[in-house]
Scaffold this motif. Structure first.
Motif, mmCIF file in Angstrom:
data_model
loop_
_atom_site.group_PDB
_atom_site.id
_atom_site.type_symbol
_atom_site.label_atom_id
_atom_site.label_comp_id
_atom_site.label_asym_id
_atom_site.label_seq_id
_atom_site.Cartn_x
_atom_site.Cartn_y
_atom_site.Cartn_z
ATOM 1 N N ALA A 27 -45.196 4.305 10.374
ATOM 2 C CA ALA A 27 -43.726 5.028 10.924
ATOM 3 C C ALA A 27 -42.712 4.855 9.680
ATOM 4 C CB ALA A 27 -43.031 4.453 11.994
ATOM 5 N N PRO A 30 -41.222 8.731 9.719
ATOM 6 C CA PRO A 30 -40.766 8.909 11.103
ATOM 7 C C PRO A 30 -41.303 10.103 11.743
ATOM 8 C CG PRO A 30 -38.889 7.784 10.131
ATOM 9 C CD PRO A 30 -39.939 8.494 8.935
ATOM 10 N N GLY A 31 -41.722 10.238 12.783
ATOM 11 C CA GLY A 31 -41.945 11.348 13.637
ATOM 12 C C GLY A 31 -40.781 12.511 13.356
ATOM 13 N N GLY A 32 -41.093 13.638 13.180
ATOM 14 C CA GLY A 32 -40.151 14.795 12.885
ATOM 15 C C GLY A 32 -39.771 15.013 11.494
ATOM 16 N N THR A 33 -40.099 14.055 10.643
ATOM 17 C CA THR A 33 -39.959 14.165 9.230
ATOM 18 C C THR A 33 -40.661 15.487 8.558
ATOM 19 O OG1 THR A 33 -39.480 11.651 9.053
ATOM 20 C CG2 THR A 33 -39.630 13.008 6.804
ATOM 21 N N THR A 73 -44.670 18.993 9.036
ATOM 22 C CA THR A 73 -43.450 17.882 9.573
ATOM 23 C C THR A 73 -44.546 16.774 10.504
ATOM 24 O OG1 THR A 73 -41.915 19.814 10.022
ATOM 25 C CG2 THR A 73 -42.022 17.742 11.398
ATOM 26 N N VAL A 74 -44.127 15.613 10.487
ATOM 27 C CA VAL A 74 -44.918 14.579 11.073
ATOM 28 C C VAL A 74 -44.784 14.686 12.311
ATOM 29 C CG1 VAL A 74 -45.057 12.258 11.386
ATOM 30 C CG2 VAL A 74 -44.565 13.011 8.959
ATOM 31 N N ILE A 75 -45.815 14.950 13.216
ATOM 32 C CA ILE A 75 -45.681 15.053 14.700
ATOM 33 C C ILE A 75 -45.010 13.929 15.263
ATOM 34 C CG2 ILE A 75 -47.012 15.277 16.843
ATOM 35 C CD1 ILE A 75 -48.996 16.857 15.308
ATOM 36 N N ASP A 76 -44.158 14.226 16.171
ATOM 37 C CA ASP A 76 -43.143 13.131 16.908
ATOM 38 C C ASP A 76 -43.856 12.994 18.268
ATOM 39 O OD1 ASP A 76 -41.386 11.376 17.774
ATOM 40 O OD2 ASP A 76 -39.633 12.944 17.689
ATOM 41 N N GLY A 78 -44.434 11.462 21.969
ATOM 42 C CA GLY A 78 -43.624 10.770 23.342
ATOM 43 C C GLY A 78 -44.416 9.974 23.770
#
Length: 217
Positions: A27, A30-33, A73-76, A78
């Motif tokens: 991370a 981070p996710g979403g990057t 995009t890095v997957i975010d 949950g």
């Protein structure tokens, strides 16, 4: 290939993939990057071509996605993915422990005990930042012993599929360390006794506890 034969050098695409995989897994990305190929190429000192190849591999690993006008995009992931991740780890690593109980050699058991002793020393001396990676090694060694043909690869694939920030490790929580070391000791005792059922049960409980801890942070 024998230990004396030269190994082929890592390709540039393999190098980029390994770096990005570790950065996503831990991370640090981070996710979403958004991951821009040109920026990665400049940072790692390679051309854009191996970066694009590495990104395609990471997309196949379901660690990044491509979106129109946004690129990679890095997957975010949950909470549901988090629960699935620890549940799958518990199954794979638990099975590895059960199989290892009937296959482990005295030398392999001694190596695991040596690693466990090193973790105990580090914990006693407050070096908790080392414990997470040592625990990963401990778990994967057991799975490799139990399932050298398939399980070891599956265990690594599962662990690499979900980012775990270094600061999220329960090994950094002083209130958790003793219980986790006790779980490792219990697994070692079961392996030494050839008790696969107990080794599997303790491993499953141990992994699921880590998942519960992380979900409630």
């Amino acid at each position: 290939m024998s230990a004396t034969e030269p190994r082929p050098p890592m390709s540039k695409a393999d190098y980029v993939y390994a770096v990005l995989l570790e950065e996503i897994r831990s991370a640090r990305i981070p996710g979403g990057t958004a991951v821009r190929a040109g920026e990665v190429a400049k940072r790692l000192g390679v051309s854009v071509t191996p970066v694009r190849e590495a990104l395609r591999r990471l997309e196949k690993d379901r660690l990044i996605s491509y979106e129109a006008h946004h690129g990679a995009t890095v997957i975010d992931l949950g909470d549901e993915a988090l629960a699935e991740y620890y549940g799958l780890r518990a199954v794979v690593e638990g099975l590895g422990a059960r199989l290892a109980a009937s296959r482990i050699t005295p030398e392999e058991l001694a190596g695991l005990r040596e690693l466990h002793a090193a973790m105990a020393r580090d914990a006693a001396e407050g070096r908790n930042d080392r414990l997470g990676e040592q625990s990963r090694t401990f778990h994967l060694r057991i799975v490799d012993i139990g399932g050298p043909a398939f399980l070891g690869g599956h265990a690594r694939s599962v662990r690499n599929s979900f980012p775990v920030p270094a600061e999220a490790s329960l090994w950094l929580d002083e209130t958790q360390v003793r219980a986790q070391l006790d779980a490792h000791e219990g697994i070692l005792a079961a392996l030494e006794a050839g008790d696969g059922e107990t080794a599997e049960r303790i491993m499953i409980d141990h992994v699921q506890h880590a998942g519960t801890y992380r979900r409630h942070r």
